[in-house]
Design an enzyme around this catalytic site. Structure first.
Site, PDB file in Angstrom:
ATOM      1  N   PRO A   1     -90.928  86.680  10.288  1.00  0.00           N
ATOM      2  CA  PRO A   1     -89.905  85.861  10.926  1.00  0.00           C
ATOM      3  C   PRO A   1     -88.705  86.653  11.438  1.00  0.00           C
ATOM      4  O   PRO A   1     -88.204  87.563  10.768  1.00  0.00           O
ATOM      5  CB  PRO A   1     -89.476  84.888   9.823  1.00  0.00           C
ATOM      6  CG  PRO A   1     -89.955  85.494   8.558  1.00  0.00           C
ATOM      7  CD  PRO A   1     -91.178  86.281   8.900  1.00  0.00           C
TER       8      PRO A   1
ATOM      9  N   ASP B   1    -100.357  86.625  -2.490  1.00  0.00           N
ATOM     10  CA  ASP B   1    -101.711  86.252  -2.897  1.00  0.00           C
ATOM     11  C   ASP B   1    -102.719  86.549  -1.791  1.00  0.00           C
ATOM     12  O   ASP B   1    -103.849  86.962  -2.069  1.00  0.00           O
ATOM     13  CB  ASP B   1    -101.769  84.768  -3.275  1.00  0.00           C
ATOM     14  CG  ASP B   1    -101.078  84.471  -4.598  1.00  0.00           C
ATOM     15  OD1 ASP B   1    -100.754  85.418  -5.334  1.00  0.00           O
ATOM     16  OD2 ASP B   1    -100.864  83.279  -4.892  1.00  0.00           O
TER      17      ASP B   1
ATOM     18  N   ARG C   1     -78.679  96.864   0.791  1.00  0.00           N
ATOM     19  CA  ARG C   1     -78.188  95.579   1.319  1.00  0.00           C
ATOM     20  C   ARG C   1     -78.021  94.565   0.174  1.00  0.00           C
ATOM     21  O   ARG C   1     -77.919  94.943  -0.981  1.00  0.00           O
ATOM     22  CB  ARG C   1     -79.149  95.106   2.417  1.00  0.00           C
ATOM     23  CG  ARG C   1     -79.249  96.125   3.560  1.00  0.00           C
ATOM     24  CD  ARG C   1     -80.160  95.657   4.672  1.00  0.00           C
ATOM     25  NE  ARG C   1     -79.632  94.465   5.326  1.00  0.00           N
ATOM     26  CZ  ARG C   1     -80.340  93.719   6.183  1.00  0.00           C
ATOM     27  NH1 ARG C   1     -81.590  94.049   6.467  1.00  0.00           N
ATOM     28  NH2 ARG C   1     -79.791  92.659   6.740  1.00  0.00           N
TER      29      ARG C   1
ATOM     30  N   ARG D   1     -82.330  91.057  -1.327  1.00  0.00           N
ATOM     31  CA  ARG D   1     -83.328  91.820  -0.556  1.00  0.00           C
ATOM     32  C   ARG D   1     -83.954  92.934  -1.386  1.00  0.00           C
ATOM     33  O   ARG D   1     -84.843  93.641  -0.910  1.00  0.00           O
ATOM     34  CB  ARG D   1     -82.685  92.432   0.695  1.00  0.00           C
ATOM     35  CG  ARG D   1     -82.177  91.401   1.683  1.00  0.00           C
ATOM     36  CD  ARG D   1     -81.701  92.072   2.971  1.00  0.00           C
ATOM     37  NE  ARG D   1     -80.775  91.219   3.677  1.00  0.00           N
ATOM     38  CZ  ARG D   1     -81.139  90.246   4.537  1.00  0.00           C
ATOM     39  NH1 ARG D   1     -82.402  90.042   4.802  1.00  0.00           N
ATOM     40  NH2 ARG D   1     -80.226  89.500   5.134  1.00  0.00           N
TER      41      ARG D   1
HETATM   42  O1  CA2 Z   1     -85.456  95.647   7.317  1.00  0.00           O
HETATM   43  C1  CA2 Z   1     -86.407  94.920   7.620  1.00  0.00           C
HETATM   44  O2  CA2 Z   1     -87.334  95.277   8.346  1.00  0.00           O
HETATM   45  C2  CA2 Z   1     -86.421  93.464   7.114  1.00  0.00           C
HETATM   46  O3  CA2 Z   1     -87.784  93.127   6.816  1.00  0.00           O
HETATM   47  C3  CA2 Z   1     -85.911  92.605   8.254  1.00  0.00           C
HETATM   48  C4  CA2 Z   1     -85.768  91.126   7.868  1.00  0.00           C
HETATM   49  C5  CA2 Z   1     -84.969  90.973   6.586  1.00  0.00           C
HETATM   50  O4  CA2 Z   1     -84.965  89.601   6.195  1.00  0.00           O
HETATM   51  C6  CA2 Z   1     -85.553  91.819   5.464  1.00  0.00           C
HETATM   52  O5  CA2 Z   1     -84.743  91.657   4.317  1.00  0.00           O
HETATM   53  C7  CA2 Z   1     -85.601  93.276   5.857  1.00  0.00           C
HETATM   54  C8  CA2 Z   1     -85.032  90.354   8.971  1.00  0.00           C
HETATM   55  C9  CA2 Z   1     -85.554  90.542  10.343  1.00  0.00           C
HETATM   56  C10 CA2 Z   1     -84.571  89.948  11.313  1.00  0.00           C
HETATM   57  O6  CA2 Z   1     -84.597  90.737  12.470  1.00  0.00           O
HETATM   58  C11 CA2 Z   1     -83.596  90.562  13.372  1.00  0.00           C
HETATM   59  C12 CA2 Z   1     -83.518  91.493  14.372  1.00  0.00           C
HETATM   60  C13 CA2 Z   1     -82.523  91.405  15.316  1.00  0.00           C
HETATM   61  C14 CA2 Z   1     -81.615  90.351  15.275  1.00  0.00           C
HETATM   62  C15 CA2 Z   1     -81.700  89.416  14.272  1.00  0.00           C
HETATM   63  C16 CA2 Z   1     -82.709  89.506  13.314  1.00  0.00           C
END
Ligand code: CA2
Length: 156
Positions: A18, A95, A115, A119
């Site tokens: 997402p 799973d 962070r 997380r």
């Molecule tokens: O660091 C990562 O790759 C994460 O998986 C990114 C997720 C975050 O919820 C995880 O804790 C770490 C969020 C992705 C959101 O990506 C965006 C990119 C640009 C602008 C807004 C959101």
């Protein structure tokens, strides 16, 4: 999902969860300036250089991600997964990864350990072969490299 042509070593499934469709549009200080399309391209190039094909999927829906992981059984030889926020919430994804018994590498673009506390925990890490955090989008290439080595042992 359009797979690249079948390669001699099989196909790697590259999954993004997402909000990763927003990469490159906001929060560049956290996620950099590469777009999802850039990420999928560099992962595909790395996979093909190692003799794999690549199939890339991004979804904002947990069930769609579960379905894609299930479909990987029989169609892919390994998985690269950035499950986004579902990393920190989803027993269903954990799973699914455990069920398909394929090597999976968990990737996070940011260093999640620098962070917010929420997380720091991943439901996926215990069922993944390796975890790569904080390497930016280069983490996807590193993940392909891990699968290259792991699968070389299995395919020898
Ligand atoms: O660091 C990562 O790759 C994460 O998986 C990114 C997720 C975050 O919820 C995880 O804790 C770490 C969020 C992705 C959101 O990506 C965006 C990119 C640009 C602008 C807004 C959101």
């Amino acid at each position: 999902m359009t797979p690249t042509p079948a390669a001699s070593r099989g196909t790697l499934l590259i999954i993004n969860g997402p909000n990763l469709n927003l990469l490159g549009t906001r929060e560049p200080e956290i996620y950099g300036r590469a777009t999802l399309s850039d990420v999928e391209h560099l992962a595909t190039v790395a996979a093909e250089a190692a003799g794999f094909g690549a199939m890339c999927l991004q979804s904002n829906h947990e069930g769609a991600l579960v379905d894609a992981i299930h479909a990987a059984r029989g169609s892919a030889v390994g998985i690269v997964i950035n499950a986004g926020a579902y990393t920190h919430t989803s027993v269903a994804l954990r799973d699914a990864i455990a069920a398909v018994e394929l090597p999976a590498v968990e990737v996070h673009i940011s260093n999640v350990h620098q962070r917010e506390e929420f997380r720091h925990h991943s439901y996926l890490s215990p069922v993944c072969t390796a975890v790569i955090v904080g390497a930016g989008v280069h983490g996807y290439e590193l993940a392909v490299s891990v699968l290259d080595k792991v699968l070389a042992l299995a395919q020898a």
